[in-house]
Design a protein around this motif. Structure first.
Motif, PDB file in Angstrom:
ATOM      1  N   LEU A  22      36.907  58.603  23.927  1.00 39.85           N
ATOM      2  CA  LEU A  22      35.783  58.422  23.379  1.00 39.85           C
ATOM      3  C   LEU A  22      34.913  59.511  22.978  1.00 39.85           C
ATOM      4  O   LEU A  22      34.906  60.330  23.963  1.00 39.85           O
ATOM      5  N   GLU A  26      30.720  57.194  20.231  1.00 45.35           N
ATOM      6  CA  GLU A  26      31.767  55.811  20.866  1.00 45.35           C
ATOM      7  C   GLU A  26      31.047  55.649  22.524  1.00 45.35           C
ATOM      8  O   GLU A  26      31.049  54.541  22.721  1.00 45.35           O
ATOM      9  N   TYR A  30      29.789  52.114  23.539  1.00 40.87           N
ATOM     10  CA  TYR A  30      30.340  51.562  24.781  1.00 40.87           C
ATOM     11  C   TYR A  30      29.252  51.313  25.787  1.00 40.87           C
ATOM     12  O   TYR A  30      29.414  50.141  26.314  1.00 40.87           O
ATOM     13  N   ARG A  46      39.366  51.078  20.324  1.00 41.47           N
ATOM     14  CA  ARG A  46      39.420  52.736  20.108  1.00 41.47           C
ATOM     15  C   ARG A  46      40.521  53.359  20.350  1.00 41.47           C
ATOM     16  O   ARG A  46      41.227  54.270  19.864  1.00 41.47           O
ATOM     17  N   LYS A  50      43.197  55.161  18.342  1.00 37.20           N
ATOM     18  CA  LYS A  50      43.673  56.724  18.177  1.00 37.20           C
ATOM     19  C   LYS A  50      45.100  56.854  18.725  1.00 37.20           C
ATOM     20  O   LYS A  50      45.592  57.994  18.355  1.00 37.20           O
ATOM     21  N   PHE A  66      36.971  59.563  14.619  1.00 34.43           N
ATOM     22  CA  PHE A  66      36.905  58.954  13.380  1.00 34.43           C
ATOM     23  C   PHE A  66      35.335  58.776  12.855  1.00 34.43           C
ATOM     24  O   PHE A  66      34.374  59.403  13.511  1.00 34.43           O
ATOM     25  N   ALA A  68      32.886  56.338  11.675  1.00 32.74           N
ATOM     26  CA  ALA A  68      32.443  55.026  11.666  1.00 32.74           C
ATOM     27  C   ALA A  68      31.041  54.706  10.986  1.00 32.74           C
ATOM     28  O   ALA A  68      30.420  53.681  11.335  1.00 32.74           O
ATOM     29  N   PRO A  80      35.956  52.082  11.309  1.00 32.39           N
ATOM     30  CA  PRO A  80      36.544  53.447  11.521  1.00 32.39           C
ATOM     31  C   PRO A  80      37.450  53.885  10.741  1.00 32.39           C
ATOM     32  O   PRO A  80      38.436  53.491  10.086  1.00 32.39           O
TER      33      PRO A  80
END
Length: 229
Positions: A22, A26, A30, A46, A50, A66, A68, A80
């Motif tokens: 992440l 991200e 989270y 994710r 990925k 990404f 997003a 994303p």
């Protein structure tokens, strides 16, 4: 032919080998989830994305980044996207199943729902078109709920493909019967043209219903995979 890969996974544990994938934004998303299961669902989506992007484009999973950015508000909670790539991603989850759909250059949408949910009369009235309501009329409560969520996953999938979500009235789109191959029969919204909308009901996993859609005139070739890290 439009090829779509759908990859499924159970929620991953919050281990360092996954958390390190992440990026800073991200990690913020989270951490913002209050429930552990929601954190794990986000993390799993994710990691699925990925991992598959790295496979498709080459390179290390750790290097995949990404964008997003939400088109409406500018915050980092939108679909994303892979900068510099034509890959299109859609992530969905329900219960203990997380799914990712990937297509190349074609808008795609994925939806999955647990099969144990019930559909009462008010939900049927809210979501189904007149033709769809007629198709489920007279079914037992159990059969009606099963049929309803076939329609629901189809609707969610096509709306996700457009990027408009619930801005499209659910009753404005009509699909083929719940017991027939998935097809968009009619649409009252200009974002969805039946001639350029394709979808498929998916196997997903026991206890779930799912569908995937793409905005294309080509036929679909859908591959479902269950991912084990």
């Amino acid at each position: 032919m439009t090829e779509i890969v759908v990859r499924w996974s159970e929620p991953l544990p919050a281990e360092d080998r996954y958390l390190k994938l992440l990026d800073e934004l991200e990690h913020g998303r989270y951490d913002a989830y209050r429930l552990e299961i929601d954190q794990r669902r986000f993390l799993t989506g994710r990691v699925l994305a990925k991992t598959l992007v790295a496979e498709r484009l080459g390179g290390a999973t750790e290097s995949v980044r990404f964008d997003a950015t939400c088109d409406d508000c500018g915050k980092p909670h939108g679909r994303p996207r892979v900068p510099g790539s034509d890959l299109v991603l859609s992530i969905s989850h329900s219960g203990n199943l997380i799914g990712l759909a990937v297509a190349d250059g074609v808008p795609v949408g994925l939806d999955v729902e647990t099969a144990s949910r019930k559909a009462d009369a008010s939900l049927v009235e809210y979501a189904l078109s007149p033709a769809e309501r007629e198709a489920v009329a007279g079914l037992s409560d159990e059969a009606r709920s099963a049929a309803f969520f076939i329609y629901w996953t189809r609707k969610e999938a096509v709306m996700k493909a457009t990027g408009k979500g619930l801005k499209i009235p659910l009753q404005s789109i009509t699909f083929s019967r719940y017991d027939a191959p998935a097809e968009l029969v009619a649409s009252g919204d200009e974002a969805l043209d039946p001639a350029r909308t394709r979808l498929a009901d998916l196997k997903a996993a026991d206890g779930h219903r799912a569908a995937v859609a793409a905005l294309t005139a080509d036929s679909l070739s859908v591959t479902e995979e269950h991912w084990v890290p």
